[in-house]
Structures are given as structure tokens and as C-alpha cells.
Design a protein around this motif. Structure first.
Motif, PDB file in Angstrom:
ATOM      1  N   MET A   1      38.118  31.746  39.284  1.00  0.00           N
ATOM      2  CA  MET A   1      37.137  32.405  40.134  1.00  0.00           C
ATOM      3  C   MET A   1      36.455  33.524  39.355  1.00  0.00           C
ATOM      4  N   ASN A   2      35.203  33.693  39.577  1.00  0.00           N
ATOM      5  CA  ASN A   2      34.435  34.741  38.930  1.00  0.00           C
ATOM      6  C   ASN A   2      34.388  35.947  39.868  1.00  0.00           C
ATOM      7  N   HIS A   3      34.614  37.156  39.307  1.00  0.00           N
ATOM      8  CA  HIS A   3      34.670  38.337  40.173  1.00  0.00           C
ATOM      9  C   HIS A   3      33.310  38.698  40.759  1.00  0.00           C
ATOM     10  N   THR A   4      32.261  38.182  40.219  1.00  0.00           N
ATOM     11  CA  THR A   4      30.939  38.450  40.796  1.00  0.00           C
ATOM     12  C   THR A   4      30.711  37.644  42.067  1.00  0.00           C
ATOM     13  N   GLN A   6      33.257  36.756  44.381  1.00  0.00           N
ATOM     14  CA  GLN A   6      34.074  37.271  45.483  1.00  0.00           C
ATOM     15  C   GLN A   6      33.850  38.770  45.660  1.00  0.00           C
ATOM     16  N   SER A   7      33.745  39.187  46.883  1.00  0.00           N
ATOM     17  CA  SER A   7      33.611  40.621  47.165  1.00  0.00           C
ATOM     18  C   SER A   7      34.986  41.277  47.068  1.00  0.00           C
ATOM     19  N   ASP A   8      34.950  42.586  46.974  1.00  0.00           N
ATOM     20  CA  ASP A   8      36.213  43.339  46.924  1.00  0.00           C
ATOM     21  C   ASP A   8      37.033  43.111  48.189  1.00  0.00           C
ATOM     22  N   GLN A   9      36.379  43.006  49.321  1.00  0.00           N
ATOM     23  CA  GLN A   9      37.096  42.789  50.590  1.00  0.00           C
ATOM     24  C   GLN A   9      37.818  41.444  50.573  1.00  0.00           C
ATOM     25  N   GLU A  10      37.170  40.435  50.031  1.00  0.00           N
ATOM     26  CA  GLU A  10      37.802  39.114  49.932  1.00  0.00           C
ATOM     27  C   GLU A  10      38.985  39.163  48.975  1.00  0.00           C
ATOM     28  N   LEU A  11      38.808  39.864  47.869  1.00  0.00           N
ATOM     29  CA  LEU A  11      39.906  39.981  46.885  1.00  0.00           C
ATOM     30  C   LEU A  11      41.108  40.696  47.491  1.00  0.00           C
ATOM     31  N   VAL A  12      40.850  41.766  48.234  1.00  0.00           N
ATOM     32  CA  VAL A  12      41.944  42.514  48.869  1.00  0.00           C
ATOM     33  C   VAL A  12      42.660  41.642  49.890  1.00  0.00           C
ATOM     34  N   PHE A  23      44.745  39.023  42.417  1.00  0.00           N
ATOM     35  CA  PHE A  23      45.246  40.164  41.639  1.00  0.00           C
ATOM     36  C   PHE A  23      44.646  40.149  40.233  1.00  0.00           C
ATOM     37  N   GLU A  24      44.664  38.992  39.587  1.00  0.00           N
ATOM     38  CA  GLU A  24      44.111  38.871  38.234  1.00  0.00           C
ATOM     39  C   GLU A  24      42.623  39.197  38.217  1.00  0.00           C
ATOM     40  N   GLU A  25      41.919  38.786  39.242  1.00  0.00           N
ATOM     41  CA  GLU A  25      40.490  39.067  39.350  1.00  0.00           C
ATOM     42  C   GLU A  25      40.243  40.570  39.475  1.00  0.00           C
ATOM     43  N   ILE A  26      41.030  41.235  40.305  1.00  0.00           N
ATOM     44  CA  ILE A  26      40.917  42.696  40.467  1.00  0.00           C
ATOM     45  C   ILE A  26      41.226  43.375  39.136  1.00  0.00           C
ATOM     46  N   TYR A  27      42.274  42.908  38.478  1.00  0.00           N
ATOM     47  CA  TYR A  27      42.676  43.471  37.188  1.00  0.00           C
ATOM     48  C   TYR A  27      41.528  43.369  36.185  1.00  0.00           C
ATOM     49  N   PHE A  56      48.534  49.142  38.389  1.00  0.00           N
ATOM     50  CA  PHE A  56      48.451  47.736  38.803  1.00  0.00           C
ATOM     51  C   PHE A  56      49.811  47.175  39.235  1.00  0.00           C
ATOM     52  N   VAL A  57      50.867  47.613  38.602  1.00  0.00           N
ATOM     53  CA  VAL A  57      52.208  47.191  39.030  1.00  0.00           C
ATOM     54  C   VAL A  57      52.447  47.674  40.468  1.00  0.00           C
TER      55      VAL A  57
END
Length: 185
Positions: A1-4, A6-12, A23-27, A56-57
Motif C-alpha cells: 500500500m502506498n501512504h499517499t 491511505q489517509s492517516d485516519q484509515e491507517l490508525v 504500522f509499516e506505512e505509518i513508520y 514506534f515500539v
């Protein structure tokens, strides 16, 4: 998945369900920004990396219970809090180290002072034992017991001039005979 995509809300939301990909995308999306903030504050690469890693941990460990509304703000404030705690602990650690060093110096100084005092006292006593008895007694009463000349004269049944003579004679003798002590220390 590309971070552009997905929105931050979706990632959370996905993070909270335990999806490692979120998690990897947020990282990937925020690591550099958080690292730059940490590095700017600490000035050390290793410390900055460790602070970001700890952040991150913690996020992964608290993923199910964390209340994250604005991910960018949450991460920025979290790294700033970690930096603050780190700097505070470093200051406390340095103060503790300074305290230990000062205590060591103080203890060493006190020990040296006590040893020097005891050595000097022994040297003075040795020199005093070489003096005539009246001179040594007048000196001890004057310097060790703080008796005034008049009181010493009464105690020793001598004139005040005789007491002053004995004290002066003792001082010269001690000074002359302690030259070796002062040159050794």
C-alpha cells in the motif's frame, strides 16, 4: 500500500486492529520527520534513532488502546515528550555523576587533610619533645590550650617575660625543625 493513498485516519483504524501493514506505512511516512525533530534536539544520530524507535515500539504496544485522532500531531507531540524525558534523564544523570565525583574529591580531600593534620601533629610533638620542659610546657599551654601569657606565668610560677621568652624560643625551634616536614609535603 502506498501512504499517499491511505489517509492517516484509515491507517490508525487499521493499526488498532493489529494490521502490520498499517504500522509499516505509518513508520515509512513519519520516520524521517520524527528523526529530524529528535536529531535537532539531541544533536546525536544514535540517540535520535533510539528515541524514534522507542516511540514506534510504544505505538505498536498500545495500538489497541491509544486514542489517536490526528496522527501527525500525536506523533510529533509524542517524540517531543520522549525528547523532553530523555534530556531530563540526562541532566539528572549528569547531576548524579557530578555529585559522585564531588563526594569522591571531598572524601579524598578530607582524608588527605586528616592524614596531613595527624602527620603535622606528630611532627610538632616530636620537635616539642626535644625542647626543654619549661619551653615545651609554655608553648603547649599557649598554642594548644589557648592560655594567655599571664595565666601561664601564674601556673608555671614564672614572670610574664620568661613565659614570652619560652614561647618565642619554642616557635623558632619548631619552625627550624619543621622545615624538613614542609619540604616533604
Amino acid at each position: 500500500m502506498n501512504h499517499t493513498i491511505q489517509s492517516d485516519q484509515e491507517l490508525v483504524a487499521k493499526l488498532q486492529t493489529g494490521q502490520k501493514s498499517a504500522f509499516e506505512e505509518i513508520y515509512k511516512k513519519y520516520w524521517r520527520k520524527l528523526y529530524n525533530i529528535a536529531f535537532h534536539q539531541t544533536g546525536k544520530k544514535e540517540e535520535a534513532e533510539e528515541l524514534v524507535q522507542d516511540l514506534f515500539v510504544g505505538i505498536w504496544q498500545r495500538r489497541e488502546t491509544a486514542q489517536i485522532k490526528h496522527l501527525d500531531l500525536y506523533l510529533t507531540l509524542s517524540i517531543k515528550n520522549k525528547i523532553y524525558d530523555f534530556i531530563k534523564s540526562q541532566i539528572s544523570y549528569r547531576k548524579y555523576q557530578e555529585y559522585i565525583i564531588l563526594k569522591e574529591v571531598d572524601l579524598h580531600f578530607e582524608t588527605d587533610s586528616i592524614v596531613n593534620y595527624l602527620e603535622l601533629t606528630a611532627a610538632v610533638e616530636k620537635v616539642l619533645s626535644l625542647l626543654p620542659e619549661k619551653s615545651a610546657q609554655a608553648f603547649r599551654m599557649s598554642r594548644f590550650e589557648d592560655f594567655p601569657v599571664k595565666k601561664i606565668a601564674e601556673e608555671m610560677a614564672l614572670s610574664e617575660k620568661a613565659v614570652e621568652y619560652h614561647i618565642t624560643k619554642s616557635l623558632r625551634f619548631i619552625k627550624e625543625n619543621l622545615k624538613t616536614y614542609y619540604s616533604a609535603n
